[in-house]
Motif scaffolding. Sequence first.
Motif, mmCIF file in Angstrom:
data_model
loop_
_atom_site.group_PDB
_atom_site.id
_atom_site.type_symbol
_atom_site.label_atom_id
_atom_site.label_comp_id
_atom_site.label_asym_id
_atom_site.label_seq_id
_atom_site.Cartn_x
_atom_site.Cartn_y
_atom_site.Cartn_z
ATOM 1 N N THR A 22 -1.788 2.756 1.794
ATOM 2 C CA THR A 22 -0.449 3.132 1.488
ATOM 3 C C THR A 22 -0.240 3.516 0.144
ATOM 4 N N ALA A 23 -0.543 2.198 -0.733
ATOM 5 C CA ALA A 23 -0.210 2.436 -2.048
ATOM 6 C C ALA A 23 -0.981 3.336 -2.681
ATOM 7 N N ALA A 24 -2.222 3.476 -2.418
ATOM 8 C CA ALA A 24 -3.113 4.655 -3.138
ATOM 9 C C ALA A 24 -2.570 6.215 -2.669
ATOM 10 N N ALA A 25 -2.098 6.240 -1.398
ATOM 11 C CA ALA A 25 -1.447 7.586 -0.975
ATOM 12 C C ALA A 25 -0.289 7.910 -1.689
ATOM 13 N N ALA A 26 0.481 6.799 -1.807
ATOM 14 C CA ALA A 26 1.859 7.195 -2.638
ATOM 15 C C ALA A 26 1.567 7.569 -4.179
ATOM 16 N N ALA A 27 0.503 6.725 -4.554
ATOM 17 C CA ALA A 27 0.007 6.844 -6.041
ATOM 18 C C ALA A 27 -0.055 8.397 -6.627
ATOM 19 N N GLN A 28 -0.630 9.226 -5.443
ATOM 20 C CA GLN A 28 -1.040 10.417 -5.440
ATOM 21 C C GLN A 28 0.007 11.334 -5.648
ATOM 22 N N ARG A 31 2.622 1.540 10.467
ATOM 23 C CA ARG A 31 1.429 1.839 10.321
ATOM 24 C C ARG A 31 0.867 1.521 8.595
ATOM 25 N N CYS A 32 1.896 2.039 7.933
ATOM 26 C CA CYS A 32 1.663 1.631 6.530
ATOM 27 C C CYS A 32 1.709 0.146 6.286
ATOM 28 N N ALA A 33 2.384 -0.632 6.684
ATOM 29 C CA ALA A 33 2.236 -1.941 6.635
ATOM 30 C C ALA A 33 0.857 -2.669 7.012
ATOM 31 N N ARG A 34 0.526 -2.183 7.995
ATOM 32 C CA ARG A 34 -1.034 -2.657 8.645
ATOM 33 C C ARG A 34 -2.181 -2.237 7.409
ATOM 34 N N HIS A 35 -2.137 -1.325 6.562
ATOM 35 C CA HIS A 35 -2.587 -0.750 5.746
ATOM 36 C C HIS A 35 -2.295 -0.492 4.069
ATOM 37 N N PRO A 36 -1.744 -1.642 3.773
ATOM 38 C CA PRO A 36 -1.011 -1.717 2.474
ATOM 39 C C PRO A 36 -1.771 -1.025 1.221
ATOM 40 N N VAL A 92 -3.923 6.709 5.962
ATOM 41 C CA VAL A 92 -2.617 6.795 5.226
ATOM 42 C C VAL A 92 -2.492 7.987 4.412
ATOM 43 N N ALA A 93 -2.710 9.395 4.976
ATOM 44 C CA ALA A 93 -2.819 10.331 3.906
ATOM 45 C C ALA A 93 -1.464 10.643 3.476
ATOM 46 N N PRO A 94 -1.307 11.140 2.102
ATOM 47 C CA PRO A 94 0.193 11.528 1.729
ATOM 48 C C PRO A 94 0.678 12.618 2.199
ATOM 49 N N THR A 95 1.243 12.544 3.512
ATOM 50 C CA THR A 95 1.736 13.661 4.255
ATOM 51 C C THR A 95 3.355 13.879 4.250
ATOM 52 N N ASP A 137 4.364 8.884 -10.073
ATOM 53 C CA ASP A 137 3.959 8.567 -11.279
ATOM 54 C C ASP A 137 3.823 6.878 -11.617
ATOM 55 N N PHE A 138 3.206 6.129 -10.397
ATOM 56 C CA PHE A 138 2.940 4.897 -10.708
ATOM 57 C C PHE A 138 1.688 4.622 -10.105
ATOM 58 N N SER A 139 1.101 3.375 -10.714
ATOM 59 C CA SER A 139 -0.287 3.059 -10.243
ATOM 60 C C SER A 139 -0.215 2.485 -8.765
ATOM 61 N N ALA A 140 -1.429 2.532 -8.158
ATOM 62 C CA ALA A 140 -1.537 2.006 -6.890
ATOM 63 C C ALA A 140 -1.252 0.702 -6.750
ATOM 64 N N ALA A 141 -1.744 -0.086 -7.722
ATOM 65 C CA ALA A 141 -1.748 -1.537 -8.005
ATOM 66 C C ALA A 141 -0.214 -1.905 -8.014
ATOM 67 N N TYR A 142 0.512 -1.335 -8.862
ATOM 68 C CA TYR A 142 1.991 -1.271 -8.964
ATOM 69 C C TYR A 142 2.966 -1.314 -7.629
ATOM 70 N N LEU A 143 2.466 0.037 -7.007
ATOM 71 C CA LEU A 143 3.334 0.369 -5.709
ATOM 72 C C LEU A 143 2.650 -0.705 -4.472
ATOM 73 N N ASP A 144 1.674 -1.251 -4.293
ATOM 74 C CA ASP A 144 1.335 -2.315 -3.631
ATOM 75 C C ASP A 144 2.423 -3.392 -3.778
ATOM 76 N N HIS A 145 2.515 -3.643 -4.898
ATOM 77 C CA HIS A 145 3.375 -4.779 -5.292
ATOM 78 C C HIS A 145 4.836 -4.659 -4.842
ATOM 79 N N TYR A 146 5.215 -3.380 -5.361
ATOM 80 C CA TYR A 146 6.537 -2.849 -5.050
ATOM 81 C C TYR A 146 6.935 -2.631 -3.653
ATOM 82 N N PHE A 147 6.141 -2.080 -2.653
ATOM 83 C CA PHE A 147 6.255 -1.940 -1.261
ATOM 84 C C PHE A 147 6.289 -3.339 -0.787
#
Length: 304
Positions: free
Chosen positions: A241-247, A233-238, A7-10, A250-260
């Motif tokens: 996905t959150a960690a890639a988006a956090a890069q 693909r993102c749903a299979r690896h939440p 889930v690279a941030p592409t 300006d949100f933490s991976a934990a918050y983005l996991d909840h948000y998505f």
Amino acid sequence: MPGASSVAPTAASPTPGSSRPAPGARRVARVGRIEFVNCFPLYCHFEEELAGLGYRAEIIEGTPAELNSLLARGEIDIALPSSIEFARHADRWALLPGISISSFGAVDSIQLFTQIPRAQLESIALTEKSATSVCLLKVLCGEWGLAPSYAPRQGPLAQALANFGGLLLIGDEALHILRAGVYPHSYDLGEEWRLVTGLPMVYAVCAVRREFLDERRDEARAVEAALVASRDRCARHPLETAAAAAQLYDFSAAYLDHYFDQLKYGFPAGYRCGLAEFYRRAQAIGELEQAPSLELEAEPKVGP
């Protein structure tokens, strides 16, 4: 479990025009991308998936309002326009039914912030970045027995705080203000809609210009299929996905996991029912002349 590269941030878009063809060549599809973090799962793997189907796309970023205008002017071919704008252009745009941006309840990124209790509201400053959220707010104000004045939000947050009892914000800005606790009261419009109707709320749909669909149907369906594949693909690896988006945001991976997890990216029958009810209520308050049919055509296979 695959490594982080799965889930690279592409999802960062190319410079507009970078995919323009040589003279005489057929141009690639122009695909609009909402610039907020909520679209990350749809575009994280989009270009890779689309290439696997034999196509490329020029990705053009903007706010929902900007992309609505570009699609209406024929300057992009496919996008996720605001659901109310789809209804207003249903004679020119067609649904690609595999994708929406929806929620059943809280969405976090569409908020009415107020300095006073909601029942005392007399004026609200409106975001100019979205059409659906503005219409939804007006529908809900009617349900709440309120008739405030509305004006576009102008200038910095401090100006809105000084001049209006409430402020409607969307996207990443709404998420930041919500987390900062700037206003004493906040109302999540997704949750408020659920409380009123018991239904999901559809904020954006996937739409294509009818002219493009008629001329290049396989390509339009490939774009839809690539968006669906990126989502899945993102749903299979939440967590990845959150960690890639956090890069990128300006949100933490934990918050983005909840948000998505709160956001829903499909468009099943129950969500179409929620959208039909939204259109009915928008028409009742004069925000929509005619509600379009949400009947879906058969979905052809894409690729081999």
